[in-house]
Design a protein around this motif. Sequence first.
Motif, short mmCIF file in Angstrom:
data_model
loop_
_atom_site.label_atom_id
_atom_site.label_comp_id
_atom_site.label_asym_id
_atom_site.label_seq_id
_atom_site.Cartn_x
_atom_site.Cartn_y
_atom_site.Cartn_z
N TYR A 66 0.86 -1.19 0.00
CA TYR A 66 0.00 0.00 0.00
C TYR A 66 0.89 1.24 0.00
O TYR A 66 1.72 1.41 0.90
CB TYR A 66 -0.91 -0.01 1.23
CG TYR A 66 -1.81 1.19 1.35
CD1 TYR A 66 -2.89 1.38 0.48
CD2 TYR A 66 -1.59 2.15 2.34
CE1 TYR A 66 -3.70 2.49 0.59
CE2 TYR A 66 -2.42 3.26 2.46
CZ TYR A 66 -3.48 3.43 1.58
OH TYR A 66 -4.29 4.52 1.69
N LYS A 160 -21.16 6.56 5.15
CA LYS A 160 -19.95 6.31 4.35
C LYS A 160 -18.86 5.62 5.17
O LYS A 160 -17.91 5.08 4.61
CB LYS A 160 -19.43 7.63 3.78
CG LYS A 160 -20.35 8.26 2.75
CD LYS A 160 -19.77 9.56 2.22
CE LYS A 160 -20.72 10.20 1.18
NZ LYS A 160 -20.19 11.50 0.68
N GLU A 161 -18.99 5.66 6.50
CA GLU A 161 -18.01 4.99 7.35
C GLU A 161 -18.17 3.47 7.31
O GLU A 161 -17.29 2.73 7.76
CB GLU A 161 -18.16 5.47 8.81
CG GLU A 161 -17.85 6.95 8.99
CD GLU A 161 -18.05 7.39 10.43
OE1 GLU A 161 -17.76 6.58 11.34
OE2 GLU A 161 -18.51 8.53 10.65
N ILE A 163 -18.50 0.01 5.25
CA ILE A 163 -18.08 -0.54 3.95
C ILE A 163 -19.08 -1.60 3.50
O ILE A 163 -19.42 -2.52 4.25
CB ILE A 163 -16.68 -1.17 4.05
CG1 ILE A 163 -15.68 -0.18 4.65
CG2 ILE A 163 -16.20 -1.67 2.69
CD1 ILE A 163 -14.33 -0.78 4.97
N VAL A 165 -19.77 -4.76 1.17
CA VAL A 165 -19.00 -5.77 0.45
C VAL A 165 -19.88 -6.96 0.09
O VAL A 165 -20.95 -7.17 0.67
CB VAL A 165 -17.79 -6.28 1.27
CG1 VAL A 165 -16.92 -5.14 1.76
CG2 VAL A 165 -18.23 -7.15 2.42
N GLY A 172 -15.62 -4.90 -2.91
CA GLY A 172 -15.27 -4.08 -1.75
C GLY A 172 -14.09 -4.58 -0.94
O GLY A 172 -13.77 -4.00 0.10
N LYS A 174 -10.83 -4.56 -1.65
CA LYS A 174 -9.70 -3.62 -1.67
C LYS A 174 -9.90 -2.52 -0.64
O LYS A 174 -8.97 -2.13 0.08
CB LYS A 174 -9.55 -3.01 -3.07
CG LYS A 174 -8.36 -2.07 -3.19
CD LYS A 174 -8.22 -1.53 -4.60
CE LYS A 174 -7.02 -0.59 -4.70
NZ LYS A 174 -6.87 -0.02 -6.06
N GLN A 175 -11.14 -2.01 -0.53
CA GLN A 175 -11.43 -0.95 0.43
C GLN A 175 -11.24 -1.46 1.87
O GLN A 175 -10.78 -0.73 2.74
CB GLN A 175 -12.86 -0.43 0.23
CG GLN A 175 -13.17 0.81 1.06
CD GLN A 175 -14.59 1.30 0.87
OE1 GLN A 175 -15.33 0.79 0.02
NE2 GLN A 175 -14.98 2.29 1.67
N VAL A 176 -11.62 -2.73 2.10
CA VAL A 176 -11.45 -3.32 3.44
C VAL A 176 -9.96 -3.34 3.81
O VAL A 176 -9.58 -2.93 4.92
CB VAL A 176 -12.04 -4.76 3.49
CG1 VAL A 176 -11.67 -5.44 4.81
CG2 VAL A 176 -13.55 -4.72 3.33
N GLU A 178 -7.50 -1.51 2.63
CA GLU A 178 -6.97 -0.16 2.82
C GLU A 178 -7.40 0.42 4.16
O GLU A 178 -6.62 1.11 4.82
CB GLU A 178 -7.42 0.74 1.67
CG GLU A 178 -6.75 0.38 0.34
CD GLU A 178 -7.23 1.24 -0.82
OE1 GLU A 178 -8.15 2.06 -0.61
OE2 GLU A 178 -6.69 1.09 -1.94
N ASN A 179 -8.63 0.15 4.56
CA ASN A 179 -9.10 0.63 5.87
C ASN A 179 -8.37 -0.05 7.02
O ASN A 179 -8.14 0.56 8.07
CB ASN A 179 -10.61 0.41 6.00
CG ASN A 179 -11.42 1.49 5.30
OD1 ASN A 179 -11.01 1.98 4.26
ND2 ASN A 179 -12.57 1.84 5.84
N THR A 182 -5.09 1.91 7.19
CA THR A 182 -5.18 3.34 7.56
C THR A 182 -5.85 3.57 8.91
O THR A 182 -5.58 4.57 9.57
CB THR A 182 -5.95 4.12 6.48
OG1 THR A 182 -7.25 3.52 6.28
CG2 THR A 182 -5.19 4.10 5.16
#
Length: 604
Positions: A66, A160-161, A163, A165, A172, A174-176, A178-179, A182
Amino acid sequence: MRYIRNFCIIAHIDHGKSTLADRLLEFTNTIIPSNNNKNQLLDDMELERERGITIKSHAVHMNYSYKNNMYTLNLIDTPGHVDFSYEVSRSIATCEGALLVVDCTQSVQAQTISNLYLALKKKLIIIPIINKVDLLDNNDPRYDNTICEMMELLGCKSHKEIISVSAKQGIGIKQVLENIITQIPHPKGNLHYPLQAMIFDSVYNPFKGIIAYFKVMNGVIKKGQKLRFMSTGKIYYAHEIGKLKLKKIAQNEIITGDVGYVVSGIKNADEVKVGDTITNDKDPALTSIDDFEEVKPMVFASIYPSDSNDYEELLSSMEKLKLNDASLIFNTVSSSALGYGFHCGFLGILHMEIIKERLKREYGLNVIITVPNVSYRVFKKNINGFMIINNPSEFPDMEKLIKIEEPYVLVNIISKENFIGSIISLCMEKRGNMIGSHKYLSFGKRVNFSFEMPLSEIMFGFYNKLKTISRGYASFDYNFLTYKSSDLKKLTIFINHQQIDPLSILVHKNYMLIRAKEICHELSLLIPKHQFSIPIQVSISGKIVARETVKALRKDVTAKCYGGDISRKRKLLEKQKKGKKKMRQIGKVNIPNSTFINFLKVKN
């Protein structure tokens, strides 16, 4: 250490937790996506796949790039059933964050809330996820209702907080990832402090001995290092250390914050304790780590081998199972009817069934499990304090007692509003008291109840009855509350005038006569006929309150008499009667294994 992330997945049973773990493994190239891959990769037991549940926590190491940095992600998969909450607590103790997964078609369930509170208590960062979005249309109100419930539960400011999937379709993921990088903080600790590594699981390998899984809290663990296990004081060499991918990958060292395994050639199961701290023998840590709760068995039952010659083999198998399941506790017990066995503590009825199945499948042992009971506090006359008794057969005479206290639990139930009356009636029937008033969730469509109930009343049949009256919509979770005084009576069962201790049970005074008759009737159907009649009796405080008789198998001794004087037939019948009476005095009743297993139905 800045590039390490340790996290677990919290979800109710069948909300897609294991499928999400599969997609994370594929997306991080830990496994190569293929049609030949099995689903639920981390559920490696055949029993887990058959039942569609996770029984054991499983740790797996993944790498993910990442923003030009390579991150180490340690996923510790957790069970979702209420009986395995101890496994969840151990996983949470090793993590800094958790994925909260909710099935959008089922909404938030009771066990989800319970495990969430456990994670928040340990100050874990929560990443909310709605799963199975591919099953709903864009206008389906269930999606919005689930979003609102999760926002209310977690205090989110915006939808929006959360996710969205589809673990099955890979949407979804990839977003998991990244979260996770981060939002979840890196582990805390100091590389230069003396070694402190916490054991959170262990397994038995017939070639390598006991393999301990650990998380390094401070310092570094190296291959060949001399290690001390702090609770036992035993010293071993780290012959092999490594990381927990789908296959164990050997390493030279594991640093602070990372998760791994150690092979030390340990053969004795008592020398590795889940929750123990490993330290360096030359420069040991001053204190051990105490970061997750002790196991609290809720249900007690005795296990006996079907063949008494298998006792030693059963002992060895139980010790190996305990390595892989720290929530199992046991000690030796003997019975005049069943021989030598073990009195065991379980987390619940499902946990007990799983242990029985694992003994059969993994070690080829057929066992008999007696009627499960809970732990009681007994206050005797002329004695200060109380005794803890887990087995009704060990109860002293009721005349010698001041009072008996039984464990009460706080039961949380979530269901649709259509079933409010039926659920309240069921809980009242099980001696439950409603705490406050029910609360509405999701704009009044679902209701949350809280009841204070005796643990013994929810052990048998409660879950099945709850699912039946709610058409499968209700879910429940329970937590130990306190001990309360109850008017309980001990039912002692006699078969052919011989007391059968493993069948003894404690029941509330209001149900004792009904239960006694049920037991007699059920046993009369389960015990096969013998050459002599078998009386079945239930006694309360030395008084017989119910009785049934299993009639004898009788040969037609008068078949050879073709007419003639009736006295000849009477003489033959009298002779048979005397023989049956003598046989009953010296004969032994053979109680088949199925009798003890099917006897549980009486409690339902």
